[in-house]
Design a protein around this motif. Structure first.
Motif, PDB file in Angstrom:
ATOM      1  N   ALA A 226     131.760  49.642   0.661  1.00  0.00           N
ATOM      2  CA  ALA A 226     131.535  50.871  -0.096  1.00  0.00           C
ATOM      3  C   ALA A 226     132.871  51.465  -0.529  1.00  0.00           C
ATOM      4  CB  ALA A 226     130.759  51.862   0.760  1.00  0.00           C
ATOM      5  N   HIS A 227     132.866  52.126  -1.675  1.00  0.00           N
ATOM      6  CA  HIS A 227     134.057  52.768  -2.243  1.00  0.00           C
ATOM      7  C   HIS A 227     135.131  51.749  -2.621  1.00  0.00           C
ATOM      8  CE1 HIS A 227     132.073  56.317  -0.733  1.00  0.00           C
ATOM      9  NE2 HIS A 227     132.221  55.917   0.519  1.00  0.00           N
ATOM     10  N   ASP A 228     134.699  50.484  -2.865  1.00  0.00           N
ATOM     11  CA  ASP A 228     135.590  49.421  -3.354  1.00  0.00           C
ATOM     12  C   ASP A 228     136.711  49.066  -2.386  1.00  0.00           C
ATOM     13  OD1 ASP A 228     134.185  49.116  -5.743  1.00  0.00           O
ATOM     14  OD2 ASP A 228     135.269  50.778  -6.666  1.00  0.00           O
ATOM     15  N   ALA A 229     136.549  49.378  -1.121  1.00  0.00           N
ATOM     16  CA  ALA A 229     137.553  48.989  -0.131  1.00  0.00           C
ATOM     17  C   ALA A 229     137.403  47.505   0.189  1.00  0.00           C
ATOM     18  CB  ALA A 229     137.384  49.818   1.137  1.00  0.00           C
ATOM     19  N   THR A 230     138.533  46.835   0.438  1.00  0.00           N
ATOM     20  CA  THR A 230     138.485  45.423   0.803  1.00  0.00           C
ATOM     21  C   THR A 230     137.812  45.265   2.159  1.00  0.00           C
ATOM     22  OG1 THR A 230     140.510  44.992  -0.424  1.00  0.00           O
ATOM     23  CG2 THR A 230     139.860  43.359   1.216  1.00  0.00           C
ATOM     24  N   ALA A 231     136.949  44.263   2.265  1.00  0.00           N
ATOM     25  CA  ALA A 231     136.210  44.065   3.513  1.00  0.00           C
ATOM     26  C   ALA A 231     136.022  42.579   3.766  1.00  0.00           C
ATOM     27  CB  ALA A 231     134.854  44.764   3.450  1.00  0.00           C
ATOM     28  N   VAL A 353     128.922  33.503 -14.497  1.00  0.00           N
ATOM     29  CA  VAL A 353     129.993  34.096 -13.708  1.00  0.00           C
ATOM     30  C   VAL A 353     129.521  34.250 -12.269  1.00  0.00           C
ATOM     31  CG1 VAL A 353     131.558  36.057 -13.492  1.00  0.00           C
ATOM     32  CG2 VAL A 353     130.749  35.359 -15.751  1.00  0.00           C
ATOM     33  N   HIS A 354     130.350  33.805 -11.337  1.00  0.00           N
ATOM     34  CA  HIS A 354     130.005  33.888  -9.911  1.00  0.00           C
ATOM     35  C   HIS A 354     130.075  35.352  -9.472  1.00  0.00           C
ATOM     36  CE1 HIS A 354     130.550  31.863  -5.697  1.00  0.00           C
ATOM     37  NE2 HIS A 354     129.393  32.491  -5.835  1.00  0.00           N
ATOM     38  N   SER A 355     128.945  35.881  -8.997  1.00  0.00           N
ATOM     39  CA  SER A 355     128.839  37.306  -8.692  1.00  0.00           C
ATOM     40  C   SER A 355     128.274  37.511  -7.295  1.00  0.00           C
ATOM     41  CB  SER A 355     127.917  37.997  -9.710  1.00  0.00           C
ATOM     42  OG  SER A 355     128.314  37.717 -11.034  1.00  0.00           O
ATOM     43  N   ARG A 356     128.622  38.654  -6.700  1.00  0.00           N
ATOM     44  CA  ARG A 356     128.076  39.002  -5.389  1.00  0.00           C
ATOM     45  C   ARG A 356     127.720  40.483  -5.360  1.00  0.00           C
ATOM     46  NH1 ARG A 356     132.276  35.102  -2.449  1.00  0.00           N
ATOM     47  NH2 ARG A 356     130.949  33.245  -2.393  1.00  0.00           N
ATOM     48  N   LEU A 357     126.624  40.776  -4.668  1.00  0.00           N
ATOM     49  CA  LEU A 357     126.098  42.132  -4.567  1.00  0.00           C
ATOM     50  C   LEU A 357     125.664  42.372  -3.127  1.00  0.00           C
ATOM     51  CD1 LEU A 357     124.783  44.794  -5.703  1.00  0.00           C
ATOM     52  CD2 LEU A 357     122.770  43.393  -6.232  1.00  0.00           C
ATOM     53  N   VAL A 358     126.037  43.523  -2.581  1.00  0.00           N
ATOM     54  CA  VAL A 358     125.654  43.888  -1.217  1.00  0.00           C
ATOM     55  C   VAL A 358     124.750  45.116  -1.272  1.00  0.00           C
ATOM     56  CG1 VAL A 358     126.463  44.595   1.071  1.00  0.00           C
ATOM     57  CG2 VAL A 358     127.807  42.967  -0.277  1.00  0.00           C
ATOM     58  N   VAL A 359     123.600  45.025  -0.598  1.00  0.00           N
ATOM     59  CA  VAL A 359     122.678  46.158  -0.484  1.00  0.00           C
ATOM     60  C   VAL A 359     122.350  46.358   0.990  1.00  0.00           C
ATOM     61  CG1 VAL A 359     121.683  45.793  -2.770  1.00  0.00           C
ATOM     62  CG2 VAL A 359     120.637  44.692  -0.787  1.00  0.00           C
ATOM     63  N   LYS A 360     121.703  47.478   1.285  1.00  0.00           N
ATOM     64  CA  LYS A 360     121.449  47.802   2.687  1.00  0.00           C
ATOM     65  C   LYS A 360     120.172  47.177   3.226  1.00  0.00           C
ATOM     66  CE  LYS A 360     124.088  51.949   3.742  1.00  0.00           C
ATOM     67  NZ  LYS A 360     124.037  53.334   4.267  1.00  0.00           N
ATOM     68  N   GLN A 361     119.079  47.281   2.469  1.00  0.00           N
ATOM     69  CA  GLN A 361     117.790  46.932   3.043  1.00  0.00           C
ATOM     70  C   GLN A 361     117.465  45.450   2.936  1.00  0.00           C
ATOM     71  OE1 GLN A 361     118.114  49.314   0.671  1.00  0.00           O
ATOM     72  NE2 GLN A 361     117.526  51.260   1.598  1.00  0.00           N
ATOM     73  N   ARG A 362     117.011  44.893   4.031  1.00  0.00           N
ATOM     74  CA  ARG A 362     116.402  43.570   4.013  1.00  0.00           C
ATOM     75  C   ARG A 362     114.901  43.755   3.818  1.00  0.00           C
ATOM     76  NH1 ARG A 362     116.700  38.890   8.775  1.00  0.00           N
ATOM     77  NH2 ARG A 362     115.085  37.533   7.896  1.00  0.00           N
ATOM     78  N   GLY A 363     114.295  42.915   3.000  1.00  0.00           N
ATOM     79  CA  GLY A 363     112.865  43.046   2.742  1.00  0.00           C
ATOM     80  C   GLY A 363     112.124  41.749   2.984  1.00  0.00           C
ATOM     81  N   TYR A 364     110.789  41.841   2.973  1.00  0.00           N
ATOM     82  CA  TYR A 364     109.932  40.694   3.247  1.00  0.00           C
ATOM     83  C   TYR A 364     108.876  40.586   2.150  1.00  0.00           C
ATOM     84  CZ  TYR A 364     112.134  41.109   7.808  1.00  0.00           C
ATOM     85  OH  TYR A 364     113.061  41.191   8.815  1.00  0.00           O
TER      86      TYR A 364
END
Length: 620
Positions: A226-231, A353-364
Motif C-alpha cells: 500500500a502507498h507504493d512502498a517497496t515490499a 504486459v506482465h502485470s500484478r495486482l494485490v487485493v485483500k479478500q480471498r473468495g470462493y
C-alpha cells in the motif's frame, strides 16, 4: 511461410489429441514468421568466426558438404544426439537443449513454488521433412507442458529440427514467431552462428522473471505494498492457474508480506493486453465501494534491466503462417464491427504486459455453495450491488460470469463501505457476503455512450454462455433509442444463477429423464464447442429463457432436487428478462426511448432476488 500437409510419422508423435486441440486453439491467428529473426541471431552471436572455423574444420566434411556422423539415407536415424553434441561446442553451457524425451513433464502437476529448474532451456522437436503444422503443434504441446508448472518463465524458445533443416521459434503470451529455415548442410556457417546466437537470446532476453527469488522457501516476490512502498511477498498457495500457451495466463496466489506475515492477501499475476482496460487502475479508483474487491497495490513487472516485461519481439513485417489464420474462436468472442458473424482478422499479435495486482479478500466460487441456495442467492444479490457500485462510479463491467462472482470467507460489515448509505436497497443483514471481480473488460460509461452516439458497435468480449441473448444478436447496442447500459449485464447474472443451479454431473448409467432435463440442456447447450453462428446461439438462449418462464408451452423439468429449489427464482427472473426484451423490441419499432431507466432495472432485479431469499426462510 507455408507449412506442408500433415506427415503421418510426425502426426503420430503428437502427445495426445486433447493437447493438440488445446495448442491449436491457443495459437490460432497468433503464429507468424519474421524475416528479422535470423539476422538478430547472427548479431547476438557477435564475433565468433574463429569458433565457427574450428567447429567446421573438425566436424564438417567440406567435400560431401555434410556434418560428420550426421544421419543420412532414405530413412535417417535421430538427428538430436548429433545436434546436441554440436550445441556443446558453440553454445553457453548454462543453456539446456532438451529433446522431447528429456523435456517430458506432467502439465497437470501443481504449479511449482519451490524450484528454479529449467531457467535457461531450449526445447527441441524433431520432424520428418517437410515441416508440417503438426510438428509445430507438437513442439507447442511440449512448450505448454514446460511452461505450465513454472511461474518464473516468461518466454520459451524452441527448435524444429529435421535431418536437413532447422527453424528457430519463440513462444510467448502473444503467440509464436518462427525464423526462416536454414539448411544445416548447405549453410554450415550460418547454422552455427545462429545456433550460438539463439542460446544467447534464450539466456539473456528476460526469459526468466528475476523478480522472484529461488533462494528462500517459500518463494519470495518483490513488488509494491500500500502507498507504493517497496515490499517483499511470500507465495503461499496457488488458488487459480489458467494454463494456456498464450493469452493472459492468469494465476492467482495467496501471499503475505514478509514484514507483516499475519496479513493474508491475494495476488493476481497476468499478461494484460495493452488494448484491454487497465483493471488495476480501475480497481484502485473504485476500491472501498460495496460489493467490490479492496485494492492494495499493483505494478508492472520489470526485469533487472528496469524494462517492463512484455511480448514485444520483432513485431515489424511479420508474415502470418497460413495454417493458423482461418478459424473462429466461439467460446470467447470479440466483436468490433456491426456483425459478430463477420470474418475475424487473419492475424493478431497483441502487445501483452506482465502485470500484478494485490487485493485483500480471498473468495470462493459459487459452485462450492450450490447445495445452499440461500448462500448463492445472497452472493448474487451482493454482486449485483457491486455492479451497481461500479456503475455509479462511472463504469460498466461487461463480463459478468460464473468465475467473476466470489463468495467471501467472512461477511464484511456494510458500514465499512463508503457508499453503504447510498445503496439502492439496504444491505442484507447489514453486511456484504460476495464481490464482483475481474475488470479486464470494464469500460467507462461515457466511452460506451460516445461509441454508440457515433453509430458504432462497442467491442464486446466475454464468455458467450453468460452474455445476454440480445447482446449476441446482430447489431445489438447500436440502436440509440433502446439504450440501456446495464440490462445485458443484469441478464448475465441470471445465466450465472442458471449455470450454478444446473451444475450436476451426468448420472451413470444415464436415467431416462436426464436427456430432457434442464441440467442436460443447459450443460450441453451453453458450452458447446461446435457453435458456428452467434445469432443462432442467441436465439437458442431465448429458447432456454422461454422454457424457464411461467408462460412456456414446454417448461423445463429439473432432474436434481437441489436444482429444483432454484426453479422459482429462475422463472421470475426469466419472465422479467423476456418482458424487458419485449419492451426493447417495441421501443425499437416505435423509435422510442427504452421505457425503463437503469436504476429501476437494478431495483427490480434486486427485489426479485430478495423475495427469493426471504422465501428460503431468511429475514431480509
Amino acid at each position: 511461410m507455408s507449412i506442408s500437409p500433415p506427415d503421418t510419422a510426425t502426426a503420430a508423435s503428437i502427445p495426445d489429441k486433447g493437447k493438440y486441440v488445446s495448442v491449436k486453439k491457443s495459437l490460432q491467428r497468433h503464429v507468424a514468421q519474421s524475416p528479422a529473426f535470423l539476422p538478430q541471431l547472427s548479431a547476438k552471436a557477435g564475433d565468433c568466426d574463429r569458433m565457427i572455423g574450428d567447429i567446421i574444420s573438425n566436424h564438417y566434411n567440406q567435400r560431401t558438404r555434410k556434418w560428420k556422423k550426421w544421419p543420412q539415407g532414405l530413412t535417417p536415424g535421430p538427428v538430436y544426439p548429433v545436434f546436441h553434441s554440436l550445441t556443446k561446442l558453440c553454445c553457453d553451457p548454462k543453456v539446456q537443449f532438451l529433446g522431447k524425451s528429456d523435456a517430458q513433464c506432467d502439465a497437470s502437476e501443481p504449479i511449482s513454488l519451490n524450484t528454479s529448474r529449467g531457467r535457461y532451456t531450449v526445447l527441441c522437436q524433431e520432424y520428418n521433412d517437410p515441416l508440417t503444422e503438426e510438428a509445430l503443434l507438437c513442439l507447442g504441446a511440449h512448450v505448454q507442458e514446460h511452461l505450465s508448472p513454472h511461474i518464473f518463465i516468461n518466454y520459451v524458445y524452441g527448435i524444429l529440427l529435421s535431418w536437413h533443416r532447422i527453424t528457430f521459434v519463440r513462444f510467448d503470451r502473444a503467440g509464436a514467431i518462427l525464423s526462416e529455415s536454414i539448411s544445416m548442410a548447405d549453410q554450415p556457417e550460418s547454422f552455427i552462428k545462429c545456433l550460438s546466437g539463439f542460446a544467447v537470446l534464450a539466456k539473456d532476453s528476460e526469459t526468466v522473471d528475476d523478480t522472484i527469488s529461488f533462494l528462500e522457501q517459500p518463494l519470495l516476490l518483490s513488488g509494491s505494498s500500500a502507498h507504493d512502498a517497496t515490499a517483499t511477498f511470500a507465495l503461499e498457495e496457488c488458488l487459480y492457474d489458467k494454463r494456456t500457451l498464450c493469452g493472459t495466463s492468469t494465476r492467482i496466489f495467496q501471499i503475505h508480506n514478509v514484514n507483516h506475515p499475519e496479513g493474508k492477501y491475494v495476488l493476481k499475476d497476468w499478461w494484460r493486453s495493452r488494448d484491454d482496460a487497465d483493471e488495476a487502475e480501475i480497481l484502485r479508483k473504485v476500491s472501498g465501494l460495496f460489493g467490490l474487491p479492496e485494492y492494495v497495490s499493483h505494478w508492472l513487472v520489470r526485469g533487472s534491466n528496469g524494462a517492463v516485461q512484455d511480448t514485444a519481439f520483432l513485431d515489424e513485417n511479420l508474415v502470418p503462417v497460413p495454417e493458423f489464420i482461418a478459424e473462429h474462436k466461439w467460446n470467447k468472442i470479440e466483436c468490433d464491427g456491426p456483425d459478430p458473424d463477420e470474418e475475424e482478422p487473419p492475424f493478431i499479435r497483441q502487445l501483452r504486459v506482465h502485470s500484478r495486482l494485490v487485493v485483500k479478500q480471498r473468495g470462493y466460487h459459487l459452485i462450492q455453495f450450490r447445495e445452499s441456495p440461500l448462500v448463492v442467492l445472497i452472493a448474487i444479490h451482493d454482486a449485483v450491488l457491486g455492479h451497481w457500485s461500479l456503475y455509479k462510479a462511472g463504469y460498466v463491467h461487461r463480463d459478468v460470469s460464473y468465475g467473476n462472482i466470489l463468495v467471501l470467507p467472512f461477511a464484511i460489515a456494510a458500514t465499512k463501505y463508503q457508499n453503504h448509505e447510498r445503496l439502492p436497497v439496504p444491505a442484507l443483514s447489514n453486511q456484504c457476503t460476495a464481490i464482483l471481480n475481474d475488470f479486464d473488460n470494464t469500460v467507462l460509461s461515457s466511452e460506451l455512450n460516445a461509441t454508440m452516439d457515433a453509430g458504432q458497435r462497442p467491442k464486446e468480449k466475454g464468455t458467450i454462455a453468460y452474455m445476454s441473448a440480445h447482446l449476441l444478436r446482430t447489431k445489438s447496442r447500436i440502436n440509440q433509442s433502446v439504450r440501456s447500459l446495464v440490462l445485458d449485464d443484469l441478464e448475465s447474472f441470471l445465466w450465472v444463477l442458471i449455470v450454478t443451479a444446473t451444475s450436476v454431473d451426468c448420472p451413470s448409467p444415464v436415467p431416462s429423464g436426464w436427456d430432457s432435463s434442464a441440467e442436460c440442456w443447459i450443460q450441453e447447450g451453453l458450452f458447446r464447442e461446435d457453435i458456428t453462428n452467434i445469432n443462432s446461439f442467441a436465439y437458442s438462449k431465448y429458447g432456454f429463457l422461454d422454457r424457464f418462464s411461467s408462460k412456456s408451452w414446454s417448461p423445463f423439468e429439473f432432474y436434481d432436487d437441489t436444482s429444483r429449489r432454484y426453479g422459482p427464482v429462475i422463472t421470475k427472473l426469466s419472465d422479467y428478462m423476456l418482458a424487458r426484451d419485449s419492451d426493447r423490441k417495441k421501443a425499437t419499432r416505435a423509435k422510442q426511448p427504452f421505457p425503463i431507466d437503469d436504476d429501476t432495472l437494478y431495483l427490480d432485479v434486486l427485489n426479485i432476488l430478495r423475495e427469493a431469499i426471504q422465501s428460503c426462510g431468511e429475514s431480509v
